[in-house]
Each structure stands twice: as C-alpha cells, then as structure tokens.
Design an enzyme around this catalytic site. Structure first.
Site, PDB file in Angstrom:
ATOM      1  N   CYS A 259       0.835  -1.188   0.000  1.00 54.07           N
ATOM      2  CA  CYS A 259       0.000   0.000   0.000  1.00 54.07           C
ATOM      3  C   CYS A 259       0.873   1.242   0.000  1.00 54.07           C
ATOM      4  CB  CYS A 259      -0.902  -0.017   1.234  1.00 54.07           C
ATOM      5  SG  CYS A 259      -1.998   1.378   1.346  1.00 54.07           S
TER       6      CYS A 259
ATOM      7  N   HIS B 270      -9.550  -3.980   0.841  1.00 52.70           N
ATOM      8  CA  HIS B 270      -8.423  -3.119   1.202  1.00 52.70           C
ATOM      9  C   HIS B 270      -8.814  -1.641   1.057  1.00 52.70           C
ATOM     10  CE1 HIS B 270      -4.009  -2.159   1.316  1.00 52.70           C
ATOM     11  NE2 HIS B 270      -4.473  -1.072   0.708  1.00 52.70           N
ATOM     12  N   GLU B 271      -9.424  -1.310  -0.069  1.00 54.08           N
ATOM     13  CA  GLU B 271      -9.783   0.091  -0.308  1.00 54.08           C
ATOM     14  C   GLU B 271     -10.891   0.574   0.621  1.00 54.08           C
ATOM     15  OE1 GLU B 271      -7.612   1.651  -1.790  1.00 54.08           O
ATOM     16  OE2 GLU B 271      -6.674   0.017  -2.884  1.00 54.08           O
TER      17      GLU B 271
ATOM     18  N   HIS C 157      -9.591   1.659   3.924  1.00 54.44           N
ATOM     19  CA  HIS C 157      -9.097   3.044   3.933  1.00 54.44           C
ATOM     20  C   HIS C 157     -10.227   4.029   4.241  1.00 54.44           C
ATOM     21  CE1 HIS C 157      -4.945   2.646   2.801  1.00 54.44           C
ATOM     22  NE2 HIS C 157      -5.247   1.907   1.741  1.00 54.44           N
TER      23      HIS C 157
END
Length: 158
Positions: A109, A151-152, A155
């Site tokens: 990342c 994963h996104e 965030h």
C-alpha cells in the site's frame, strides 16, 4: 503532474488516513465537484501511461489522496499476477456479505510506505455502491478483486 506517483499520496502519518471518510449525499454524486474528484483519481490511477487501458494502480481510496470522501477505484480485472485493465469507480461502497472461506495473499500500500505483508481476508464479497453516474450497483467479487475492494474500503473506515 508530479514525476512520481507517490507524490500524490498523503504521508503514512497523515491523520486523514485514520478518519472515517464522509458519505456522499446522493444528490451530489453527479455534481461537477464530485466528478472533478473522480476524474482526478482516475488520472492518478492511470498515471502518465500511453496505454490508458491499463491502470498504474489496481485500487485507490480518496483518503489516500487527501480527500475525506467515500470513493474508491477498483480494477476488476486485476489478478495479482500482472493482469489488469478494468478500473471502476465506487461511491459510498458497502460490503454487505463476506464468505466464511478465507485466503492469505500479499498486500502492499502506498499509504503504508514500504510495508508489505501477508493478509488473511474472505475469498468473496458482495458489495453495493453507486457508480459515477449515480446508479446503484451490486456486484460479487472473488479472490484478488475481493481483496482489493476490502483493502480500499478499509481506507474509508480509517
């Protein structure tokens, strides 16, 4: 345009990365202001490549670029082995189902500087989000694409 794609990303210590990103009101999804943000994200994701069918990134979340909005980009063709090319916009994304079956794979990342590691995640997810035109979509992702989506969205949740 910066010479290095990393120049677009906030530093790993930036407090925006620990905040929950703001949900975008439905009436603003197709607004010129939001479209400008989306187009900026797409421009960064594709970089300065000549071949605009292949993104430089397989995923990115608005907070990584200093924008506290619930927007992510996910490459639906990415397979973790070099295949890519179908970058899509997801606004106010939600994962509403995760498989019980899990798998481990490497994740890196830009927001974690040079840290990369093996992360265990569900194999499949079902998601709801709005596309760039304001249409509600539901999709199911498996393996690597499911990993990118998870994963996104992480965030977005700080």
């Amino acid at each position: 345009m910066p010479k290095n794609i990393k120049d677009y990303f906030v530093k790993p210590s930036d407090p925006i990365l620990k905040k929950i990103a703001k949900e975008i009101p439905l009436g603003k999804i197709t607004s010129p202001e939001l479209q400008k943000i989306v187009n900026k994200m797409l421009s960064i994701a594709y970089g300065e490549q000549k071949d605009k069918t292949k993104p430089f990134l397989v995923g990115v979340a608005a907070p990584q670029l200093g924008i506290s909005e619930r927007i992510i980009l996910v490459d639906r063709l990415a397979d973790g082995k070099g295949e890519c090319g179908d970058l899509n916009v997801y606004i106010n994304p939600q994962i509403f189902w995760k498989s019980k079956k899990q798998w481990e794979w490497y994740e890196g990342c830009y927001s974690a500087d040079r840290v990369c590691g093996i992360v265990t995640r569900p194999v499949s997810v079902k998601v709801k989000a709005f596309n760039q035109k304001g249409k509600l979509i539901e999709e199911k992702f498996d393996y690597y694409t499911a990993r990118i989506f998870q994963h996104e969205t992480d965030h977005l949740d700080g």
